[in-house]
Write an enzyme that holds these catalytic residues in place. Sequence first.
Site, PDB file in Angstrom:
ATOM      1  N   HIS A  61      43.432 149.690  95.519  1.00 37.51           N
ATOM      2  CA  HIS A  61      43.459 150.783  96.821  1.00 37.51           C
ATOM      3  C   HIS A  61      44.978 151.094  97.074  1.00 37.51           C
ATOM      4  CE1 HIS A  61      41.495 152.655 100.356  1.00 37.51           C
ATOM      5  NE2 HIS A  61      43.006 152.570 100.709  1.00 37.51           N
ATOM      6  N   GLU A  62      45.710 150.308  97.603  1.00 42.40           N
ATOM      7  CA  GLU A  62      47.043 150.705  98.270  1.00 42.40           C
ATOM      8  C   GLU A  62      47.778 151.218  96.877  1.00 42.40           C
ATOM      9  OE1 GLU A  62      47.816 150.568 101.054  1.00 42.40           O
ATOM     10  OE2 GLU A  62      45.885 149.943 101.731  1.00 42.40           O
ATOM     11  N   HIS A  65      47.674 154.843  96.878  1.00 42.84           N
ATOM     12  CA  HIS A  65      48.440 155.652  97.765  1.00 42.84           C
ATOM     13  C   HIS A  65      49.698 155.453  97.328  1.00 42.84           C
ATOM     14  CE1 HIS A  65      45.531 155.871 100.938  1.00 42.84           C
ATOM     15  NE2 HIS A  65      45.323 154.604 101.021  1.00 42.84           N
TER      16      HIS A  65
END
Length: 298
Positions: A61-62, A65
């Site tokens: 997920h990170e 980003h």
Amino acid sequence: LPLLRLFGIRVGVNYSWFLVLFVVIFVLWDSLSETLDASETTVYVVAVVAAASFFASIVAHELGHALAARREGIAVEGIDLFLFGGVMKMSRDTDSPGAEFRVAVAGPLVTLLLVVLASLTAVLLAGGDSFWDAARLSAAADASPVEVVVSLLVSMNLVLLLFNLVPAFPLDGGRIARAAAWKLTGDRHRATRFAARIGIGFGWLLMLGGLALVVLVEGMAFDGIWFAALGWLLASAARGTLAQTRFTEQLAGITVADVMDAEPVTIPAGLPATRAYEDFFLRYQGWDWFAIVEQDGR
């Protein structure tokens, strides 16, 4: 504590993460003992694998980003797992509402992709009914350890996705809301204040809900404390963002020349320390600093 590098990005963990890792494994171990008809050792191994898979999905997920930030020309300093999840550290903030939206939405899109892929895999392995029972850790589930791990990956990432999309800063949903407000108003600071106030309200809501669970619902003390702590963290982060925004607004248009001392008190570099003590340190008591000047004026 550095762990590895992905696409040249450092991935590490804060020491507080080991506490939450232990808690997640313990909670899963306790819940899986009713779901899996297997030995205690097998149940423990499944709990460890499920926890590791969940944290790997947080890193993914990170990473979404981080890669989106790179595409916007923003350097990424690293990804860290800590007590309440993960955080991606950028060298600077985004400079347009479009860039803010693209960076903010990249993480939830990765999580959504993981949910879809894991759901398809779980349905193929276990069938729809068994998959749903395993994802809820139901005692009625008739699933193998592999099916349970994949099913848990779906349910945990689904919770992560829905929570992150709440429009409360600094959650991803709050950053998306800030991008929308920034686009509508054309004012970054106004948009940040809007999203941060929602974040403060949501944090207080979590704290009050957590306290209510502790006081009113038997057997929910741990969950209540966890929700309250998470709410406090979110509210604190949102308040910090508000303070930073006010400070940035106050500095707008101010130059270094406006805040510097154009004629500071200086001490000759060759002055004996005893003379410096008598002539400067005693004379200018409480003075924060003195500039030291060489004979050539440097």
